[in-house]
Design a protein around this motif. Structure first.
Motif, PDB file in Angstrom:
ATOM      1  N   LYS A 173     -23.459   0.555 -52.020  1.00  0.00           N
ATOM      2  CA  LYS A 173     -22.258   0.478 -52.840  1.00  0.00           C
ATOM      3  C   LYS A 173     -21.547   1.830 -52.749  1.00  0.00           C
ATOM      4  O   LYS A 173     -22.169   2.880 -52.826  1.00  0.00           O
ATOM      5  CB  LYS A 173     -22.673   0.158 -54.274  1.00  0.00           C
ATOM      6  CG  LYS A 173     -21.562   0.151 -55.264  1.00  0.00           C
ATOM      7  CD  LYS A 173     -22.010  -0.349 -56.628  1.00  0.00           C
ATOM      8  CE  LYS A 173     -22.770   0.762 -57.350  1.00  0.00           C
ATOM      9  NZ  LYS A 173     -23.045   0.445 -58.748  1.00  0.00           N
ATOM     10  N   GLU A 190     -18.405   4.354 -54.299  1.00  0.00           N
ATOM     11  CA  GLU A 190     -17.590   4.531 -55.494  1.00  0.00           C
ATOM     12  C   GLU A 190     -16.635   5.699 -55.266  1.00  0.00           C
ATOM     13  O   GLU A 190     -17.027   6.754 -54.765  1.00  0.00           O
ATOM     14  CB  GLU A 190     -18.477   4.807 -56.705  1.00  0.00           C
ATOM     15  CG  GLU A 190     -17.697   4.817 -57.993  1.00  0.00           C
ATOM     16  CD  GLU A 190     -18.588   4.875 -59.228  1.00  0.00           C
ATOM     17  OE1 GLU A 190     -18.123   5.442 -60.217  1.00  0.00           O
ATOM     18  OE2 GLU A 190     -19.727   4.378 -59.193  1.00  0.00           O
ATOM     19  N   LYS A 193     -13.533   3.254 -58.824  1.00  0.00           N
ATOM     20  CA  LYS A 193     -13.552   1.919 -58.211  1.00  0.00           C
ATOM     21  C   LYS A 193     -14.791   1.799 -57.332  1.00  0.00           C
ATOM     22  O   LYS A 193     -15.297   2.801 -56.821  1.00  0.00           O
ATOM     23  CB  LYS A 193     -12.291   1.683 -57.378  1.00  0.00           C
ATOM     24  CG  LYS A 193     -11.015   1.657 -58.196  1.00  0.00           C
ATOM     25  CD  LYS A 193      -9.818   1.397 -57.300  1.00  0.00           C
ATOM     26  CE  LYS A 193      -8.526   1.420 -58.100  1.00  0.00           C
ATOM     27  NZ  LYS A 193      -7.363   1.235 -57.237  1.00  0.00           N
ATOM     28  N   GLN A 194     -15.238   0.563 -57.123  1.00  0.00           N
ATOM     29  CA  GLN A 194     -16.447   0.340 -56.331  1.00  0.00           C
ATOM     30  C   GLN A 194     -16.156  -0.614 -55.169  1.00  0.00           C
ATOM     31  O   GLN A 194     -15.331  -1.515 -55.282  1.00  0.00           O
ATOM     32  CB  GLN A 194     -17.546  -0.248 -57.216  1.00  0.00           C
ATOM     33  CG  GLN A 194     -17.974   0.701 -58.312  1.00  0.00           C
ATOM     34  CD  GLN A 194     -19.070   0.113 -59.179  1.00  0.00           C
ATOM     35  OE1 GLN A 194     -19.475  -1.035 -59.030  1.00  0.00           O
ATOM     36  NE2 GLN A 194     -19.569   0.913 -60.108  1.00  0.00           N
ATOM     37  N   TRP A 195     -16.839  -0.363 -54.048  1.00  0.00           N
ATOM     38  CA  TRP A 195     -16.703  -1.174 -52.839  1.00  0.00           C
ATOM     39  C   TRP A 195     -18.087  -1.393 -52.224  1.00  0.00           C
ATOM     40  O   TRP A 195     -18.981  -0.550 -52.379  1.00  0.00           O
ATOM     41  CB  TRP A 195     -15.878  -0.445 -51.770  1.00  0.00           C
ATOM     42  CG  TRP A 195     -14.431  -0.270 -52.021  1.00  0.00           C
ATOM     43  CD1 TRP A 195     -13.432  -1.084 -51.620  1.00  0.00           C
ATOM     44  CD2 TRP A 195     -13.805   0.823 -52.700  1.00  0.00           C
ATOM     45  NE1 TRP A 195     -12.216  -0.584 -52.005  1.00  0.00           N
ATOM     46  CE2 TRP A 195     -12.418   0.600 -52.681  1.00  0.00           C
ATOM     47  CE3 TRP A 195     -14.276   1.967 -53.358  1.00  0.00           C
ATOM     48  CZ2 TRP A 195     -11.507   1.447 -53.263  1.00  0.00           C
ATOM     49  CZ3 TRP A 195     -13.367   2.814 -53.943  1.00  0.00           C
ATOM     50  CH2 TRP A 195     -12.003   2.557 -53.898  1.00  0.00           C
ATOM     51  N   HIS A 196     -18.209  -2.473 -51.453  1.00  0.00           N
ATOM     52  CA  HIS A 196     -19.341  -2.586 -50.541  1.00  0.00           C
ATOM     53  C   HIS A 196     -19.114  -1.534 -49.472  1.00  0.00           C
ATOM     54  O   HIS A 196     -17.959  -1.246 -49.134  1.00  0.00           O
ATOM     55  CB  HIS A 196     -19.391  -3.979 -49.882  1.00  0.00           C
ATOM     56  CG  HIS A 196     -19.612  -5.091 -50.837  1.00  0.00           C
ATOM     57  ND1 HIS A 196     -18.649  -6.048 -51.096  1.00  0.00           N
ATOM     58  CD2 HIS A 196     -20.692  -5.394 -51.602  1.00  0.00           C
ATOM     59  CE1 HIS A 196     -19.120  -6.889 -51.971  1.00  0.00           C
ATOM     60  NE2 HIS A 196     -20.355  -6.529 -52.302  1.00  0.00           N
ATOM     61  N   CYS A 251     -16.734  -2.549 -46.918  1.00  0.00           N
ATOM     62  CA  CYS A 251     -15.376  -2.839 -47.391  1.00  0.00           C
ATOM     63  C   CYS A 251     -14.564  -1.564 -47.657  1.00  0.00           C
ATOM     64  O   CYS A 251     -13.353  -1.649 -47.837  1.00  0.00           O
ATOM     65  CB  CYS A 251     -15.430  -3.671 -48.673  1.00  0.00           C
ATOM     66  SG  CYS A 251     -16.167  -5.301 -48.438  1.00  0.00           S
ATOM     67  N   PHE A 252     -15.248  -0.422 -47.703  1.00  0.00           N
ATOM     68  CA  PHE A 252     -14.550   0.850 -47.927  1.00  0.00           C
ATOM     69  C   PHE A 252     -14.009   1.306 -46.584  1.00  0.00           C
ATOM     70  O   PHE A 252     -14.695   1.956 -45.793  1.00  0.00           O
ATOM     71  CB  PHE A 252     -15.519   1.872 -48.532  1.00  0.00           C
ATOM     72  CG  PHE A 252     -14.848   3.141 -49.001  1.00  0.00           C
ATOM     73  CD1 PHE A 252     -13.909   3.100 -50.021  1.00  0.00           C
ATOM     74  CD2 PHE A 252     -15.168   4.360 -48.440  1.00  0.00           C
ATOM     75  CE1 PHE A 252     -13.297   4.265 -50.470  1.00  0.00           C
ATOM     76  CE2 PHE A 252     -14.564   5.527 -48.871  1.00  0.00           C
ATOM     77  CZ  PHE A 252     -13.621   5.478 -49.888  1.00  0.00           C
TER      78      PHE A 252
END
Length: 174
Positions: free
Chosen positions: A3, A5, A9-12, A15-16
């Motif tokens: 994960k 951050e 905000k948080q992303w896989h 996905c970042f």
């Protein structure tokens, strides 16, 4: 799955991604711009300051001329190509020249010593009709008295103080 951050905000991790190339940034460094993040190469390609001459990215120590960025080593005299960064220079037709080249190419010439009159460094000069002199060269052709701020007479290409002009006229009439 990891994960990521950033800014609350948080992303896989997959996905970042870079806003430009869309490749996952993962744990590599990134550069934020507004609400987006960019990988280093994409940020450089899109936003980095580029040299007006070579078009390469300026990473440190650039100079600005005519509101345009230049590498210090790219900012050179138009004529001799010597570096102008940190040097006195002037421009003609929007092109930069070192003081020596500008003097040799464009400056008026002193009627007495024939060297260029550049005015660089606050050097003062005298102009009369189509002739020009450095202050130090503006002297009576006969007695070598400085004529700066004084009256003078022209006799052909020579300039004379009133006393020498009078003496020359008297000698010619005797």
């Amino acid at each position: 799955m990891k994960k990521m951050e950033y800014k609350g905000k948080q992303w896989h991790d997959k996905c970042f991604c870079c806003a430009h190339c869309k490749l996952a940034i993962g744990t590599k460094s990134f550069i934020p711009k507004n609400d987006d993040v960019f990988c280093g190469p994409c940020y450089e390609e899109k936003f980095a300051t580029r040299c007006s001459k070579c078009k390469k990215v300026i990473t440190a120590g650039g100079v600005t001329y005519k509101n345009e960025p230049w590498h210090r080593e790219c900012f050179c005299c138009t004529n001799c190509n010597s570096s102008l960064a940190g040097q006195r220079f002037t421009s003609k037709d929007e092109k930069p020249y070192c003081a020596n080249c500008y003097g040799d190419l464009f400056a008026k010439r002193c009627n007495a010593c024939t060297k260029p009159i550049t005015g660089i460094g606050g050097a003062k000069f005298i102009s009369f009709e189509d002739r020009h002199w450095h202050n130090d060269c503006f002297i009576c052709a006969q007695c070598t008295t400085s004529l700066v701020g004084k009256g003078f007479i022209t006799d052909g290409h020579e300039i004379l103080c009133p006393e020498c002009a009078k003496a020359r006229l008297m000698a010619a009439n005797s």
